[in-house]
Every structure is written in C-alpha cells, then in structure tokens.
Design an enzyme around this catalytic site. Structure first.
Site, PDB file in Angstrom:
ATOM      1  N   HIS A   9      -8.077 -16.559 -56.541  1.00 57.11           N
ATOM      2  CA  HIS A   9      -7.359 -17.640 -55.864  1.00 57.11           C
ATOM      3  C   HIS A   9      -8.406 -18.502 -55.147  1.00 57.11           C
ATOM      4  O   HIS A   9      -9.462 -17.991 -54.746  1.00 57.11           O
ATOM      5  CB  HIS A   9      -6.412 -16.993 -54.847  1.00 57.11           C
ATOM      6  CG  HIS A   9      -5.483 -17.919 -54.147  1.00 57.11           C
ATOM      7  ND1 HIS A   9      -5.860 -18.662 -53.060  1.00 57.11           N
ATOM      8  CD2 HIS A   9      -4.180 -18.197 -54.365  1.00 57.11           C
ATOM      9  CE1 HIS A   9      -4.814 -19.365 -52.639  1.00 57.11           C
ATOM     10  NE2 HIS A   9      -3.780 -19.104 -53.409  1.00 57.11           N
ATOM     11  N   ASP A  52      -9.059  -8.739 -51.972  1.00 60.72           N
ATOM     12  CA  ASP A  52      -7.954  -9.636 -51.634  1.00 60.72           C
ATOM     13  C   ASP A  52      -6.675  -8.986 -52.177  1.00 60.72           C
ATOM     14  O   ASP A  52      -6.415  -9.021 -53.378  1.00 60.72           O
ATOM     15  CB  ASP A  52      -8.218 -11.004 -52.277  1.00 60.72           C
ATOM     16  CG  ASP A  52      -7.035 -11.944 -52.141  1.00 60.72           C
ATOM     17  OD1 ASP A  52      -6.011 -11.541 -51.567  1.00 60.72           O
ATOM     18  OD2 ASP A  52      -7.137 -13.081 -52.634  1.00 60.72           O
ATOM     19  N   GLN A  82      -1.574  -9.995 -53.649  1.00 63.22           N
ATOM     20  CA  GLN A  82      -0.595  -9.771 -54.720  1.00 63.22           C
ATOM     21  C   GLN A  82      -0.469  -8.290 -55.048  1.00 63.22           C
ATOM     22  O   GLN A  82       0.219  -7.934 -56.004  1.00 63.22           O
ATOM     23  CB  GLN A  82      -0.990 -10.551 -55.991  1.00 63.22           C
ATOM     24  CG  GLN A  82      -1.107 -12.039 -55.807  1.00 63.22           C
ATOM     25  CD  GLN A  82       0.239 -12.707 -55.508  1.00 63.22           C
ATOM     26  OE1 GLN A  82       1.304 -12.117 -55.672  1.00 63.22           O
ATOM     27  NE2 GLN A  82       0.194 -13.938 -55.042  1.00 63.22           N
ATOM     28  N   LYS A 115       4.021 -12.546 -48.232  1.00 66.58           N
ATOM     29  CA  LYS A 115       4.230 -12.066 -49.614  1.00 66.58           C
ATOM     30  C   LYS A 115       4.760 -10.637 -49.603  1.00 66.58           C
ATOM     31  O   LYS A 115       5.152 -10.104 -50.628  1.00 66.58           O
ATOM     32  CB  LYS A 115       2.935 -12.145 -50.401  1.00 66.58           C
ATOM     33  CG  LYS A 115       2.447 -13.594 -50.553  1.00 66.58           C
ATOM     34  CD  LYS A 115       1.225 -13.700 -51.404  1.00 66.58           C
ATOM     35  CE  LYS A 115       0.455 -14.962 -51.152  1.00 66.58           C
ATOM     36  NZ  LYS A 115       0.805 -16.076 -52.008  1.00 66.58           N
ATOM     37  N   CYS A 156      -3.206 -22.489 -57.401  1.00 62.40           N
ATOM     38  CA  CYS A 156      -4.434 -22.373 -56.585  1.00 62.40           C
ATOM     39  C   CYS A 156      -5.471 -21.508 -57.290  1.00 62.40           C
ATOM     40  O   CYS A 156      -6.170 -20.710 -56.641  1.00 62.40           O
ATOM     41  CB  CYS A 156      -4.142 -21.822 -55.188  1.00 62.40           C
ATOM     42  SG  CYS A 156      -3.105 -22.896 -54.218  1.00 62.40           S
TER      43      CYS A 156
END
Ligand code: PMP
Length: 423
Positions: A140, A217, A220, A243, A381
């Site tokens: 991202h 990261d 997700q 999220k 993104c």
C-alpha cells in the site's frame, strides 16, 4: 473455458454448511437494517473500512455518556474511569496480538501513522546513508512513501522485492535481495489490492538472519486471521482500527519494548514528557513517549470493544468462513475469458480484485451500486501493483465476517447486468 453463465456457476455451490451463522452476525451490525436504493445492502468493501457492530457503537456512546474526561491527568473520579477504560483497551489489544507487555502497544491514528512513526523515529535515528530498506512490490502507498521520504532525507537505499504473476512473493528471490547492507524490511502481511497472504514468519527469520529489523503492515491481516507477534518474531506490527470493525482515527503500533526505549519521540507535546524546562525536556517511558497530546480516547475504547467482539466470534471461525466465501467467489469468476482475476496466489485472504473485459472498473462499481452492492474501484492506493499487472485500476470485492455466499450471488447477478449493459 467454462461455457455456463456466471449465475449457473454460483448456484452449483448452494447448500453448503456455513461455519459461521452470518444471519446472526449481521444482526449485530445496525447498518444492515437499512435498504440502499431500495435493495438489501451488499457490502463488499471491508478492505477499505469495515462496518461496526453495535457493541463497538455502544462502547463509544457509553464513553461519552458516562465515563468521559481526559485521561492520565485528572485526579477526579470521572478521569480515573476514563483512564481505566483507555488503559484496559491497551491491555486487550496487547493480548489480541499476544504482545509480551501492553507497554509495547502504542496508540496511533492508524497504520499510516504507525509506519511514518517507525520510519521517522527508528529509521531517522538508526539507519545510515547507504543502508538498505526492503519493501515489496505489493505494498500500500503508506508502506512506500514514508520510506521514500526517509530515502530523500537520509540517503538510505530503497529496494523492492518483486512479486510473481500470481501476486505471491518468491522467497528465494526475496532472500537474494537481502545482504549485510539490509537494515530494515517493511512488508505487508496481506496485500490490500491482491489479497496475497505473505509468509511473514519466514520473512522475519530471513531478515533477522541478515541483521535487519522487520515491520509488518497488518492492516488486512488482523480482521481475518490470528496474529501472534511473539510467534512471528517481528520487531514492529501496525494496523488500523477501522478495518477491524473498530472506529476510524485509531490504530496500533506494536514494537518490541527494547526498541521503543531506544527510539526518540515522533512528536512533542503534552502527555509524552517526564519534566519540561526551557533548557531541557526529559521524555516519558514508552508507550506514552509516542503519544503526544490528548489521545483518541473514545476511539481507543471503541477499538478495545472491537477486539472483544472479534474474539467473541473467534478468528478461527471468521477465517474459515471467509475462506469459504472467497473460494466460492473465486470459483464463480474463474476460468472465464471475459473476467481477469488480479491476484491468484494460493494463499489469499478476503480480497478478490478483477477486471471485466471492455468495461471500466468505475462503470462496474456504478452499476453495482444501483443494486445496493458496494465494491471498491480504483488503484486501491497500490499504484505499483496496478503497473505490475498492466491495469489502471480494478474492481475489488473484499469480505468481512458478515458476508455470505448470498452476497457473492448478488455480486454475480450484478455483474451479469453489467455485461448485459455493455454487450
Ligand atoms: N496498509 C494496508 C495494507 C492497507 O490496506 C491500508 C488501508 N487501505 C493501509 C496500510 C493504510 O491504512 P490507514 O489509511 O487506515 O492508515
């Protein structure tokens, strides 16, 4: 190539046993009680931001109704109550990630701020000109741009690990990029535009053997699978609350305590100091050192409630359920010469990105919207991912725990309509 229509393909799968009672889960999410354009809401954009269960909404109202005051400051009852709830949330999040100590949990605005904090504070202090930072081709923008800023400020070298045509990482190729010059690896756990699940444990081991620190990261990943930072062995892990069915404007940076102690503040202000004079300021210990100013109090409390909620449903069940729905969606859209799935790695979570031949993704999204179906269209993104696959944008359907096969049937019906309109 399949000859049958998308609709027939989807019907073949009816009647399988669900591992999660989606109807009862949906009842927890008030947003699903409303119709959109006269249709049932089919929300397939949880990778952008997930809907909120009543438990989270109520925790935020309760915060303002009965326990609101600034935290860590007042000696009075209300401030103590707010502080207790705020600190309890940090504990819950620490337990959620299996962090050894809740003082390794720093509240930030979201993953973006978490990565910027690490690039600026850790990178700005410990990385030297010529040191290499490795990211991957499927990041991202928020895991690209902060490192480019650092590159421009400090003269570090940014290296990009390539991805295969299916959107997966080749660990051998990744290993060849690592050397004694590699000082940092920053990589996604699950790719937002492709859904690829990255073997982050192996990557941590490889990076550590090369002497590099690792940031993962997890934006997700945390809504879809259990994350144990001790098992992963990562140095830093970031995610965004919104999220994970929690509020926006709050997120988490997990960092190993020894590193937080070595790192200088990212921002200065109230709440992050031990003492201040005009000559000299000494800083508070982590995590407060990294939380300058009045924090997002209700956001942190709401995120604690979101963690409670997700754990009450069970991430094992959520993962199994979403794998079933994603597998169903993938099968329905696979093998057709008019649909190209972008991201076909063997190990994927939640995300199905695709192109329909001859139809711009924005048109797909707009037509689906007429039927109450919310999907994401654009570059997500992740422009380098789009470049890698030679497309300007994709249509992305992404799942949350409240999505069922009925949502995929609705999507597929909507795609038939798109095709009819463009034929
Ligand atoms: N990383 C990934 C993989 C993401 O999907 C996102 C959000 N789309 C981010 C980082 C940035 O998250 P936020 O905008 O909440 O800071």
């Amino acid at each position: 190539m399949k000859e049958n229509s998308i609709r027939e393909t989807s019907l073949e799968h009816a009647g399988r046993n669900p591992v999660l009672d989606v109807d009862s889960v949906r009842k927890d999410f008030p947003i699903f009680t409303q119709a959109v354009r006269g249709e049932r809401l089919v929300f397939l954009d949880s990778a952008a931001s997930a809907q909120k269960p009543l438990q989270v909404i109520q925790s935020i109202s309760e915060c303002y109704e009965s326990q609101y005051a600034n935290v860590h400051r007042g000696v009075y009852w209300l401030s103590e109550k707010a502080t207790e709830a705020f600190d309890a949330s940090r504990e819950k999040i620490g337990a959620f990630l299996n962090s050894p100590s809740s003082s390794e949990i720093v509240f930030v605005r979201g993953a973006t701020e978490g990565i910027n904090l690490v690039a600026s504070s850790y990178g700005g202090t410990f990385l030297q000109p010529g040191d290499e930072v490795v990211i991957s081709h499927m990041e991202h923008h928020s895991n690209i741009v902060p490192w480019q800023i650092l590159r421009d400020q400090k003269g570090i070298v940014l290296k990009v690990a390539p991805i295969r045509d299916d959107g997966s990482i080749d660990l051998e190729v990744f290993g060849n990029i690592l050397s004694s010059k590699t000082k940092f690896v920053s990589i996604t756990h699950v790719a937002n535009a492709l859904g690829t699940v990255v073997p982050v444990k192996e990557i941590c081991d490889m990076a550590h053997s090369a002497g590099a620190r690792v940031l993962i990261d997890g934006c997700q990943a945390v809504p879809h699978c259990e994350v144990d930072v001790q098992k992963l062995g990562c140095d830093f892990y970031v995610f965004s609350g919104h999220k994970l069915y929690g509020p926006s404007g709050i997120g988490v940076l997990y960092a190993k305590e020894e590193l937080l102690h070595q790192m200088p503040p990212y921002q200065g202000g109230g709440d992050m100091i031990e003492s201040v004079t005009f000559e000299r300021t000494s800083y508070a210990d982590p995590p407060q050192r990294f939380e300058a100013g009045t924090p997002n109090i209700s956001g942190a409390i709401g995120l604690g409630a979101a963690v409670d909620y997700v754990r009450s449903i069970g991430l094992d069940k959520i993962a199994a359920h979403e794998a079933d729905v994603l597998g169903y969606a993938t099968e329905c859209l696979s093998g057709r010469n008019d649909i190209r799935i972008i991201g076909t790695a063997a190990n994927k979570a939640s995300v199905l990105s695709f192109m329909i031949e001859g139809v711009h993704p924005h048109d797909v999204g707009t037509i689906l919207d007429q039927e109450g179906i919310a999907v994401r269209t654009g570059h997500h993104c992740a422009q380098p991912v789009m470049d890698r696959f030679g497309v300007p944008s994709t249509t992305r359907a992404s799942l949350g725990m409240y999505n069922g096969r009925d949502d995929i049937d609705a999507l597929i019906g909507g795609l038939e309509r798109v095709k009819e309109l463009f034929n």
